[in-house]
Design an enzyme around this catalytic site. Structure first.
Site, mmCIF file in Angstrom:
data_model
loop_
_atom_site.group_PDB
_atom_site.id
_atom_site.type_symbol
_atom_site.label_atom_id
_atom_site.label_comp_id
_atom_site.label_asym_id
_atom_site.label_seq_id
_atom_site.Cartn_x
_atom_site.Cartn_y
_atom_site.Cartn_z
ATOM 1 N N CYS A 82 -5.403 2.681 5.455
ATOM 2 C CA CYS A 82 -5.122 1.923 6.683
ATOM 3 C C CYS A 82 -3.616 1.843 6.913
ATOM 4 O O CYS A 82 -3.134 1.996 8.042
ATOM 5 C CB CYS A 82 -5.689 0.502 6.586
ATOM 6 S SG CYS A 82 -7.472 0.410 6.345
ATOM 7 N N CYS A 133 -5.587 -2.158 2.268
ATOM 8 C CA CYS A 133 -6.175 -0.807 2.337
ATOM 9 C C CYS A 133 -5.087 0.258 2.473
ATOM 10 O O CYS A 133 -4.378 0.308 3.484
ATOM 11 C CB CYS A 133 -7.150 -0.748 3.519
ATOM 12 S SG CYS A 133 -7.733 0.905 3.935
#
Length: 233
Positions: free
Chosen positions: A164, A161
C-alpha cells in the site's frame, strides 16, 4: 548393495528426515477451525500481532497484543508465552501473522496456529461479538461517493501495509492529475472496519473501480500506475 552404499543411503535418509523436521513451521487454520481449537484449549494463548491502535479498536476475546513490527517482538513473545503450549496468532488479513508464526516456530514454540484471513476473515464468518455502532464510514456514506457520472477508483489500504505504501505516490498523483475524469478515493480499512467487512475487503491493497455505481474491476495486491490507468480507459 555393498555395505558402504547401504551406509550412504541410511545417512541420506537421516539427513532428509532432519531437514523435514526443521521445515515444519506452523499450521494455518480457517476461522471456524481456529475458533474451535481455541474453545477446546485450556487457557489458550492468543496473540494479536497488529499495532496497539488496531488492537484497541477491536480484538479477539482474551487476546494479548505484541506488535510484529516492533523491534523486540521475539523477546516480548518469549517472555509472555509458554513455548510448550499452543499459541494462536492473528493480524488483520494474514500477512503479519504468517511472518510472526514462522518466527515463533524458529524460537522454539511447539504448537503455533495462525488464523487464515486474519480478523477480517474472523468477522466475515460472524465470529466477532455483535456491535451496534459502525466503525468509520457507513455504506450510505460510501454510496454517496459513487453518486457521480465519473469513474470512481477506491483504494483500500492500511498504514502498516508495505505494498500500500509503495502504491501511495501513484494513487495520490492520479488523484491530482485525473480529477476531470476520475474520482480517486483512499480508504483506511483500520479506521473503516464496518465498510471493509461489508464489502468483504480481506486482502490489501484492494482497488475497486466503479462506473455508474457498479464495480467494473477489482485489483488485489501491488500493481503499477500504468495498469491502473489502463483499467480506467
Amino acid at each position: 548393495m555393498k555395505f558402504p552404499q547401504i551406509l550412504f543411503v541410511i545417512m541420506l535418509s537421516l539427513l532428509f528426515a532432519c531437514h523435514n523436521q526443521k521445515a515444519k513451521t506452523f499450521e494455518t487454520l480457517a476461522p471456524k477451525e481456529f475458533a474451535a481449537k481455541i474453545k477446546t484449549t485450556k487457557n489458550p494463548q492468543i496473540l494479536d500481532v497488529r499495532t496497539p491502535d488496531e488492537f484497541e479498536s477491536e480484538h479477539i476475546e482474551n487476546a494479548r497484543n505484541i506488535n510484529w513490527n516492533s523491534e523486540n517482538f521475539a523477546e516480548n513473545a518469549t517472555l509472555a508465552y509458554d513455548k510448550s503450549k499452543p499459541v494462536f496468532v492473528y493480524c488483520l488479513s494474514g500477512g503479519r501473522s504468517k511472518k510472526a508464526s514462522k518466527k515463533l516456530s524458529e524460537l522454539g514454540f511447539t504448537n503455533v496456529y495462525e488464523l487464515d484471513g486474519g480478523i477480517l476473515g474472523w468477522n466475515e464468518e460472524g465470529l466477532s461479538s455483535p456491535s451496534t455502532a459502525p466503525i468509520g464510514m457507513t455504506m450510505n456514506d460510501f454510496n454517496d461517493l459513487l453518486n457521480t457520472d465519473k469513474k470512481v477508483l477506491v483504494d483500500f489500504y492500511a498504514e502498516w501495509c508495505g505494498p500500500c505504501k509503495q502504491m501511495e505516490p501513484s494513487i495520490l498523483r492520479m488523484q491530482k492529475e485525473m480529477t476531470d475524469k476520475v474520482v480517486v478515493v483512499r480508504i483506511d480499512v483500520d479506521k473503516n472496519k464496518t465498510l471493509a467487512e461489508t464489502l468483504k475487503i480481506n486482502q490489501l491493497p484492494t482497488i475497486l473501480i466503479y462506473e455508474n455505481k457498479a464495480v467494473q474491476n477489482k485489483i488485489i495486491g501491488l500493481t503499477s500506475e500504468e495498469n491502473l490507468k489502463k483499467q480506467l480507459q
